[in-house]
Design a protein around this motif. Structure first.
Motif, mmCIF file in Angstrom:
data_model
loop_
_atom_site.group_PDB
_atom_site.id
_atom_site.type_symbol
_atom_site.label_atom_id
_atom_site.label_comp_id
_atom_site.label_asym_id
_atom_site.label_seq_id
_atom_site.Cartn_x
_atom_site.Cartn_y
_atom_site.Cartn_z
ATOM 1 N N ASP A 190 28.656 44.502 34.749
ATOM 2 C CA ASP A 190 28.320 43.081 34.852
ATOM 3 C C ASP A 190 29.607 42.282 34.679
ATOM 4 O O ASP A 190 30.306 42.451 33.669
ATOM 5 N N VAL A 191 29.921 41.418 35.642
ATOM 6 C CA VAL A 191 31.186 40.684 35.590
ATOM 7 C C VAL A 191 30.940 39.189 35.614
ATOM 8 O O VAL A 191 29.964 38.706 36.201
ATOM 9 N N ALA A 192 31.844 38.467 34.964
ATOM 10 C CA ALA A 192 31.882 37.006 35.016
ATOM 11 C C ALA A 192 33.165 36.618 35.728
ATOM 12 O O ALA A 192 34.257 37.006 35.304
ATOM 13 N N VAL A 193 33.032 35.866 36.819
ATOM 14 C CA VAL A 193 34.168 35.461 37.647
ATOM 15 C C VAL A 193 34.400 33.972 37.447
ATOM 16 O O VAL A 193 33.499 33.160 37.676
ATOM 17 N N ASP A 194 35.609 33.606 36.999
ATOM 18 C CA ASP A 194 35.945 32.202 36.834
ATOM 19 C C ASP A 194 35.747 31.478 38.167
ATOM 20 O O ASP A 194 36.314 31.863 39.189
ATOM 21 N N ALA A 195 34.917 30.427 38.151
ATOM 22 C CA ALA A 195 34.536 29.767 39.399
ATOM 23 C C ALA A 195 35.674 28.980 40.017
ATOM 24 O O ALA A 195 35.681 28.758 41.230
ATOM 25 N N GLU A 196 36.646 28.567 39.235
ATOM 26 C CA GLU A 196 37.767 27.791 39.776
ATOM 27 C C GLU A 196 38.881 28.681 40.299
ATOM 28 O O GLU A 196 39.417 28.456 41.384
ATOM 29 N N HIS A 197 39.235 29.718 39.521
ATOM 30 C CA HIS A 197 40.391 30.532 39.870
ATOM 31 C C HIS A 197 40.033 31.867 40.521
ATOM 32 O O HIS A 197 40.913 32.591 40.964
ATOM 33 N N CYS A 198 38.746 32.206 40.579
ATOM 34 C CA CYS A 198 38.287 33.458 41.210
ATOM 35 C C CYS A 198 38.877 34.694 40.547
ATOM 36 O O CYS A 198 39.211 35.676 41.220
ATOM 37 N N LEU A 199 39.002 34.661 39.245
ATOM 38 C CA LEU A 199 39.452 35.798 38.460
ATOM 39 C C LEU A 199 38.306 36.320 37.612
ATOM 40 O O LEU A 199 37.521 35.538 37.061
ATOM 41 N N VAL A 200 38.203 37.630 37.476
ATOM 42 C CA VAL A 200 37.243 38.204 36.539
ATOM 43 C C VAL A 200 37.744 37.953 35.115
ATOM 44 O O VAL A 200 38.859 38.312 34.760
ATOM 45 N N VAL A 201 36.910 37.310 34.313
ATOM 46 C CA VAL A 201 37.287 36.996 32.934
ATOM 47 C C VAL A 201 36.471 37.794 31.924
ATOM 48 O O VAL A 201 36.757 37.745 30.716
#
Length: 272
Positions: A190-201
């Motif tokens: 399960d991943v969370a992707v920063d919506a602004e920078h498109c990085l997995v956080v």
């Protein structure tokens, strides 16, 4: 849910596209396309890395490992999918100096290659099977983890779960599941992707219904270089043992070309 070969979902050491997928309810394709375009083509990214591995929460004397990473994304043609190559070479401690690890993404997943060279063994070994889930140079990252964080998760089922928030920042939550059970120690991520920078956080790694490991990147550790963003510090934690590895990116450089042979399975371990 969609089936897709995922490139650059890992977020670790991967650049972010300056045009984010920030729609209220983005699709899987929106998010993955934003991430897949995150790495500049035909440019070699050189990073100096420092790993600190703690055996427990009370450990005040971590094991240290310093390494250098070369990474490059190429295409065989303008319409072809991007292909990633990455080499990590250990510089310290002395007993591991020279140990090297190579990733080569091919046109077909079955041809993808992971290779490791250990000075104590004195030869190159292709990483596969159960060995791919063992610790990478004594850290809490496994060889498969390194493969994933460099963007080589392979053919996975990808589901958009929801748009949420993490540390006060909007994120897209995705669920990745492997259609081929027992291919690795973790069958769901399960991943969370920063919506602004498109990085997995954040990435939560599951075996069955139990979360075994977790990767996190705090918002304060995202840094911009030119038009792109980098995670400058990451933490991988083993939730069973309490051990963790903090990974810091101490230096970043861009090069037009790579040292000759650095991505060659027969020579990568000899290139300085």
């Amino acid at each position: 849910m969609m089936m897709r070969r995922v490139m650059a979902w890992g977020g670790w050491l991967v650049l972010a596209l300056s045009t984010p997928a920030t729609a209220q309810q983005a699709s899987v394709a929106d998010v993955l396309d934003c991430m897949s375009q995150a790495v500049p083509e035909e440019v070699v990214i050189l990073q100096e890395l420092r790993f600190e591995t703690f055996s427990s929460e009370s450990d005040a004397d971590p094991e240290l490992l310093a390494a250098r990473l070369h990474m490059r994304v190429t295409r065989n043609s303008p319409d072809a999918e991007r292909r990633l190559q990455a080499v990590m070479k250990v510089q310290a401690p002395d007993y591991l100096a020279g140990a090297s690890y190579l990733l080569r993404e091919a046109d077909h997943e079955d041809s993808d290659g992971m290779y490791v060279f250990l000075p104590s063994v004195g030869r190159v070994r292709q990483v596969s099977g159960g060995f791919a889930d063992t610790a990478l140079m004594g850290t809490e990252f496994s060889y498969n983890d390194f493969r994933r964080w460099q963007g080589l998760f392979g053919n996975v089922n990808v589901e958009y779960v929801e748009r949420g928030e993490r540390q006060g920042r909007p994120v897209h939550r995705l669920r990745l599941t492997d259609p081929r059970p027992r291919r690795s120690a973790h069958d769901r991520v399960d991943v969370a992707v920063d919506a602004e920078h498109c990085l997995v956080v954040q990435a939560d790694l599951y075996a069955g219904d139990k979360m075994r490991k977790q990767l996190t990147v705090d918002a304060e550790h995202l840094r911009q270089f030119g038009s792109y963003w980098y995670p400058m510090q990451l933490t991988m934690q083993d939730l069973d043992s309490g051990a963790r590895t903090d990974l810091r990116v101490e230096r970043i450089r861009a090069r037009v070309s790579a040292p000759e042979g650095v991505f060659d399975p027969t020579r990568f371990h000899r290139v300085e």
